[in-house]
Motif scaffolding. Structure first.
Motif, PDB file in Angstrom:
ATOM      1  N   GLU A 191       2.328   1.772  -3.477  1.00  0.00           N
ATOM      2  CA  GLU A 191       1.345   2.353  -4.400  1.00  0.00           C
ATOM      3  C   GLU A 191       1.174   3.842  -4.154  1.00  0.00           C
ATOM      4  OE1 GLU A 191      -2.311   0.201  -4.136  1.00  0.00           O
ATOM      5  OE2 GLU A 191      -1.403  -1.686  -4.752  1.00  0.00           O
ATOM      6  N   ASP A 192       1.132   4.254  -2.898  1.00  0.00           N
ATOM      7  CA  ASP A 192       1.013   5.676  -2.577  1.00  0.00           C
ATOM      8  C   ASP A 192       2.224   6.461  -3.082  1.00  0.00           C
ATOM      9  OD1 ASP A 192      -1.393   5.159  -1.341  1.00  0.00           O
ATOM     10  OD2 ASP A 192      -0.552   5.148   0.695  1.00  0.00           O
ATOM     11  N   GLU A 249       4.202   5.624  -5.567  1.00  0.00           N
ATOM     12  CA  GLU A 249       4.179   5.660  -7.027  1.00  0.00           C
ATOM     13  C   GLU A 249       3.197   6.716  -7.533  1.00  0.00           C
ATOM     14  OE1 GLU A 249       3.406   1.636  -8.202  1.00  0.00           O
ATOM     15  OE2 GLU A 249       5.520   1.062  -8.016  1.00  0.00           O
ATOM     16  N   ASN A 250       2.042   6.848  -6.848  1.00  0.00           N
ATOM     17  CA  ASN A 250       1.094   7.899  -7.230  1.00  0.00           C
ATOM     18  C   ASN A 250       1.693   9.286  -6.991  1.00  0.00           C
ATOM     19  OD1 ASN A 250      -0.829   6.012  -7.958  1.00  0.00           O
ATOM     20  ND2 ASN A 250      -1.820   6.029  -5.958  1.00  0.00           N
ATOM     21  N   GLU A 251       2.403   9.427  -5.898  1.00  0.00           N
ATOM     22  CA  GLU A 251       3.058  10.699  -5.602  1.00  0.00           C
ATOM     23  C   GLU A 251       4.142  10.996  -6.636  1.00  0.00           C
ATOM     24  OE1 GLU A 251       5.407  12.636  -1.804  1.00  0.00           O
ATOM     25  OE2 GLU A 251       4.071  10.935  -1.486  1.00  0.00           O
ATOM     26  N   LYS A 252       4.851   9.962  -7.054  1.00  0.00           N
ATOM     27  CA  LYS A 252       5.895  10.123  -8.071  1.00  0.00           C
ATOM     28  C   LYS A 252       5.288  10.606  -9.384  1.00  0.00           C
ATOM     29  CE  LYS A 252       9.201   7.364 -10.691  1.00  0.00           C
ATOM     30  NZ  LYS A 252       9.701   6.010 -10.919  1.00  0.00           N
ATOM     31  N   GLU A 253       4.161  10.016  -9.781  1.00  0.00           N
ATOM     32  CA  GLU A 253       3.483  10.445 -11.009  1.00  0.00           C
ATOM     33  C   GLU A 253       3.045  11.904 -10.909  1.00  0.00           C
ATOM     34  OE1 GLU A 253       0.261   7.796 -11.851  1.00  0.00           O
ATOM     35  OE2 GLU A 253       1.568   6.044 -11.900  1.00  0.00           O
ATOM     36  N   TYR A 254       2.536  12.300  -9.746  1.00  0.00           N
ATOM     37  CA  TYR A 254       2.111  13.688  -9.550  1.00  0.00           C
ATOM     38  C   TYR A 254       3.300  14.634  -9.737  1.00  0.00           C
ATOM     39  CZ  TYR A 254       0.985  17.943  -7.028  1.00  0.00           C
ATOM     40  OH  TYR A 254       0.838  19.260  -6.680  1.00  0.00           O
ATOM     41  N   LYS A 267       4.390  15.003 -13.362  1.00  0.00           N
ATOM     42  CA  LYS A 267       3.510  15.922 -14.090  1.00  0.00           C
ATOM     43  C   LYS A 267       3.809  17.372 -13.726  1.00  0.00           C
ATOM     44  CE  LYS A 267      -0.291  12.652 -14.552  1.00  0.00           C
ATOM     45  NZ  LYS A 267      -1.641  12.301 -14.117  1.00  0.00           N
ATOM     46  N   THR A 298       0.834  -1.199   0.000  1.00  0.00           N
ATOM     47  CA  THR A 298       0.000   0.000   0.000  1.00  0.00           C
ATOM     48  C   THR A 298       0.871   1.251   0.000  1.00  0.00           C
ATOM     49  OG1 THR A 298      -1.683  -1.194   1.246  1.00  0.00           O
ATOM     50  CG2 THR A 298      -1.848   1.188   1.226  1.00  0.00           C
TER      51      THR A 298
END
Length: 107
Positions: A46-47, A49-54, A57, A43
Motif C-alpha cells: 500500500e505504501d 502504491e501511494n508512492e507510485k501515485e505521487y 502526478k 502494508t
C-alpha cells in the motif's frame, strides 16, 4: 471445582481439535508465510502504491512544465523569473519585501 475444569478441557482431549489448534497457531504466527508477515507485506505494498501515485502526478506536472518550456514565450518567462535574465535594452529591478527576506532567526 474439578468438574468445571474438566468442562473446559474436554474439547482439548480430542486429538483432532488439538491438532487443529496447534496448526492454526503455527500458521498464524510461526510459519514463513504467517499472517503477520502477510500483514507487513500488504502494508508495504500500500505504501509503494501511494508512492507510485505521487510520482505519476509529479511526472504529469513535469510534462506540463516541459510543454510550457518548449515554446519561446514559456522559455523566456522561465529565464526571466528563475534566472533574472533580461534583454539587451532592459533593466531589471528586484523588489524584496521585509517579510520575504531570510534573517538569521529564520534559518
Amino acid at each position: 471445582m474439578a468438574i468445571n475444569r474438566n468442562k473446559y478441557l474436554k474439547p482439548f482431549k480430542n486429538i483432532f481439535i488439538l491438532i487443529l489448534v496447534v496448526f492454526a497457531v503455527w500458521m498464524l504466527f510461526f510459519d514463513a508465510n504467517s499472517w503477520l508477515i502477510h500483514h507487513e507485506l500488504n502494508t508495504e505494498i500500500e505504501d509503494l502504491e501511494n508512492e507510485k501515485e505521487y510520482y505519476i502526478k509529479e511526472i504529469e506536472k513535469d510534462k506540463k512544465d516541459l510543454k510550457k518550456l518548449s515554446t519561446d514565450e514559456g522559455l523566456e518567462k522561465f529565464a526571466r523569473e528563475e534566472y533574472y535574465m533580461k534583454r539587451d535594452n532592459e533593466e531589471i529591478y528586484i523588489i524584496e519585501y521585509d517579510d520575504s527576506l531570510k534573517t538569521k532567526n529564520d534559518e
